[in-house]
Scaffold this motif. Structure first.
Motif, mmCIF file in Angstrom:
data_model
loop_
_atom_site.group_PDB
_atom_site.id
_atom_site.type_symbol
_atom_site.label_atom_id
_atom_site.label_comp_id
_atom_site.label_asym_id
_atom_site.label_seq_id
_atom_site.Cartn_x
_atom_site.Cartn_y
_atom_site.Cartn_z
ATOM 1 N N ALA A 1 21.683 50.839 47.159
ATOM 2 C CA ALA A 1 22.149 49.611 46.508
ATOM 3 C C ALA A 1 22.599 48.584 47.537
ATOM 4 C CB ALA A 1 23.284 49.934 45.540
ATOM 5 N N LEU A 2 23.199 49.037 48.620
ATOM 6 C CA LEU A 2 23.595 48.131 49.704
ATOM 7 C C LEU A 2 22.370 47.432 50.282
ATOM 8 C CD1 LEU A 2 25.440 46.952 51.917
ATOM 9 C CD2 LEU A 2 25.129 49.100 53.177
ATOM 10 N N ALA A 3 21.308 48.194 50.538
ATOM 11 C CA ALA A 3 20.088 47.592 51.091
ATOM 12 C C ALA A 3 19.530 46.531 50.143
ATOM 13 C CB ALA A 3 19.049 48.675 51.359
ATOM 14 N N ARG A 4 19.535 46.833 48.847
ATOM 15 C CA ARG A 4 19.038 45.849 47.876
ATOM 16 C C ARG A 4 19.921 44.600 47.873
ATOM 17 N NH1 ARG A 4 18.748 50.584 44.530
ATOM 18 N NH2 ARG A 4 16.607 51.356 44.327
ATOM 19 N N PHE A 5 21.237 44.801 47.981
ATOM 20 C CA PHE A 5 22.142 43.656 48.028
ATOM 21 C C PHE A 5 21.848 42.781 49.245
ATOM 22 C CE2 PHE A 5 25.901 41.714 49.901
ATOM 23 C CZ PHE A 5 26.301 40.878 48.866
ATOM 24 N N GLU A 6 21.630 43.405 50.386
ATOM 25 C CA GLU A 6 21.367 42.627 51.601
ATOM 26 C C GLU A 6 20.067 41.844 51.487
ATOM 27 O OE1 GLU A 6 23.732 45.473 54.811
ATOM 28 O OE2 GLU A 6 21.577 45.723 54.540
ATOM 29 N N MET A 7 19.052 42.442 50.866
ATOM 30 C CA MET A 7 17.798 41.719 50.640
ATOM 31 C C MET A 7 18.033 40.530 49.710
ATOM 32 S SD MET A 7 15.327 43.411 52.282
ATOM 33 C CE MET A 7 14.917 45.055 52.884
ATOM 34 N N LEU A 8 18.848 40.745 48.674
ATOM 35 C CA LEU A 8 19.166 39.659 47.753
ATOM 36 C C LEU A 8 19.913 38.545 48.469
ATOM 37 C CD1 LEU A 8 19.539 38.411 44.895
ATOM 38 C CD2 LEU A 8 21.616 39.802 44.686
ATOM 39 N N LEU A 9 20.881 38.899 49.304
ATOM 40 C CA LEU A 9 21.657 37.895 50.027
ATOM 41 C C LEU A 9 20.750 37.049 50.919
ATOM 42 C CD1 LEU A 9 24.545 36.859 50.632
ATOM 43 C CD2 LEU A 9 24.625 38.499 52.524
ATOM 44 N N LEU A 10 19.835 37.700 51.618
ATOM 45 C CA LEU A 10 18.872 36.957 52.436
ATOM 46 C C LEU A 10 18.089 35.962 51.581
ATOM 47 C CD1 LEU A 10 17.594 39.885 54.659
ATOM 48 C CD2 LEU A 10 18.485 37.736 55.565
ATOM 49 N N ALA A 11 17.622 36.422 50.427
ATOM 50 C CA ALA A 11 16.829 35.551 49.560
ATOM 51 C C ALA A 11 17.659 34.385 49.027
ATOM 52 C CB ALA A 11 16.263 36.365 48.402
ATOM 53 N N GLU A 12 18.887 34.665 48.596
ATOM 54 C CA GLU A 12 19.725 33.619 48.024
ATOM 55 C C GLU A 12 20.097 32.552 49.055
ATOM 56 O OE1 GLU A 12 21.389 33.449 44.633
ATOM 57 O OE2 GLU A 12 19.511 34.500 44.288
ATOM 58 N N LEU A 13 20.134 32.927 50.323
ATOM 59 C CA LEU A 13 20.498 31.974 51.374
ATOM 60 C C LEU A 13 19.273 31.350 52.048
ATOM 61 C CD1 LEU A 13 23.569 33.800 52.962
ATOM 62 C CD2 LEU A 13 23.561 31.851 51.403
ATOM 63 N N GLY A 14 18.097 31.601 51.474
ATOM 64 C CA GLY A 14 16.890 30.932 51.951
ATOM 65 C C GLY A 14 16.121 31.657 53.032
ATOM 66 N N PHE A 15 16.425 32.932 53.246
ATOM 67 C CA PHE A 15 15.737 33.700 54.280
ATOM 68 C C PHE A 15 15.122 34.974 53.704
ATOM 69 C CE2 PHE A 15 18.899 31.161 56.507
ATOM 70 C CZ PHE A 15 18.174 30.638 57.559
ATOM 71 N N GLY A 16 14.669 34.887 52.456
ATOM 72 C CA GLY A 16 14.133 36.054 51.776
ATOM 73 C C GLY A 16 12.834 36.548 52.381
ATOM 74 N N LEU A 17 12.636 37.852 52.291
ATOM 75 C CA LEU A 17 11.388 38.443 52.757
ATOM 76 C C LEU A 17 10.307 38.221 51.707
ATOM 77 C CD1 LEU A 17 13.659 39.851 54.430
ATOM 78 C CD2 LEU A 17 12.245 41.898 54.425
ATOM 79 N N ASP A 18 9.071 38.053 52.145
ATOM 80 C CA ASP A 18 7.940 37.909 51.229
ATOM 81 C C ASP A 18 7.195 39.235 51.198
ATOM 82 O OD1 ASP A 18 5.721 37.331 49.772
ATOM 83 O OD2 ASP A 18 5.055 35.630 50.986
ATOM 84 N N LEU A 19 7.463 40.017 50.176
ATOM 85 C CA LEU A 19 6.867 41.346 50.055
ATOM 86 C C LEU A 19 5.874 41.404 48.906
ATOM 87 C CD1 LEU A 19 10.145 43.428 50.566
ATOM 88 C CD2 LEU A 19 8.507 42.637 52.299
ATOM 89 N N SER A 20 5.344 40.257 48.524
ATOM 90 C CA SER A 20 4.457 40.187 47.362
ATOM 91 C C SER A 20 3.000 40.474 47.707
ATOM 92 C CB SER A 20 4.557 38.804 46.702
ATOM 93 O OG SER A 20 4.189 37.786 47.631
ATOM 94 N N ALA A 21 2.599 40.202 48.943
ATOM 95 C CA ALA A 21 1.201 40.372 49.330
ATOM 96 C C ALA A 21 1.103 40.545 50.839
ATOM 97 C CB ALA A 21 0.365 39.160 48.893
ATOM 98 N N CYS A 22 -0.012 41.104 51.282
ATOM 99 C CA CYS A 22 -0.230 41.317 52.714
ATOM 100 C C CYS A 22 -0.413 39.989 53.433
ATOM 101 C CB CYS A 22 -1.457 42.209 52.925
ATOM 102 S SG CYS A 22 -1.921 42.419 54.659
ATOM 103 N N ALA A 23 0.305 39.808 54.509
ATOM 104 C CA ALA A 23 0.212 38.568 55.275
ATOM 105 C C ALA A 23 -1.166 38.399 55.901
ATOM 106 C CB ALA A 23 1.276 38.551 56.367
#
Length: 241
Positions: free
Chosen positions: A133-155
């Motif tokens: 849950a901590l890892a998910r929170f950190e990913m959410l925090l990154l996204a909310e502050l404009g630095f979210g990871l793009d894990l939707s498709a292969c780069a």
């Protein structure tokens, strides 16, 4: 400024002879700072421990003076201080919120998720569930502050299936086929981050590694990082054990 709401205490700094400047995280008003008279007194110190949920009442301030606040405990999390992992989690999570969130901007998802991680830590049933849950929170925090990871498709290929890696440079997902030749330079993408489900200890460790990399690179800077990351080090040490 006038506020009457429930809030999480994120940080309290001594101010004057017996007071404290406190940062509170509210669901609707975001992070707010106020001066609490007597905040260092024996009576109020428990209410201002990081992670405590309080009722905070704040009266207006001028441009040059902090608002004054009164607090009442709604939910004490004092028991967390007796568990090393839980204590490190509180220090890290509350410290991140106090340090990174801009004042006066509501982040209701951050507030709700932070509360849920603290609830899990308080239950102390399964540390692995709490750390996932901590890892998910950190990913959410990154996204909310404009630095979210793009894990939707292969780069590299654009495909949306068989995603196996994360680029430490771009924060984008990479498929197993495209990433295989560069596996030693990429993070492994734990399945629970994108698909949910149960996570192994190795999955949680990798997710925390990914989140920490981007938090430290994009959000934490200077002297304020050292104190916070010491708590994060203790969390990772507990996972290794």
């Amino acid at each position: 400024m006038h506020l009457d709401a429930e809030a999480l205490v994120c940080a309290a700094i001594a101010h004057g002879e017996n007071g404290a400047v406190v940062r509170f995280l509210t669901a609707e008003s975001g992070l707010v700072a106020a001066y609490v008279p007597g905040g260092r007194s024996q009576r109020l110190r428990p209410a201002l421990a990081p992670g405590t949920r309080v009722r905070v009442r704040i009266d207006g301030r001028s441009d040059t003076q902090l608002a004054r606040a009164s607090v009442e405990i709604v939910r004490s999390r004092a028991a967390l201080a007796f568990d090393p992992l839980a204590l490190a989690l509180v220090e890290w999570l509350a410290g991140l919120a106090a340090t990174l969130l801009p004042e006066g901007h509501p982040y209701p998802r951050v507030h709700a998720t932070l509360e849920s991680v603290l609830d899990l830590a308080e239950l102390q049933d399964d540390p692995l569930v709490t750390l996932a849950a901590l890892a998910r929170f950190e990913m959410l925090l990154l996204a909310e502050l404009g630095f979210g990871l793009d894990l939707s498709a292969c780069a590299a290929t654009g495909q949306t299936h068989d995603l196996a890696f994360v680029s430490p440079k771009t924060g984008r997902a990479v498929s197993a086929g495209a990433g295989a030749p560069y596996a030693d330079r990429l993070f492994r993408l734990p399945a629970f981050i994108t698909g949910g489900g149960k996570a192994s200890a190795d999955d949680v460790a990798e997710a925390l590694l990914i989140a920490r990399h981007f938090i430290e690179r994009d959000l934490l800077t200077g002297r304020r990082a050292a104190t916070l990351t010491a708590a994060r080090d203790r969390i990772e040490a507990r996972l290794r054990r």
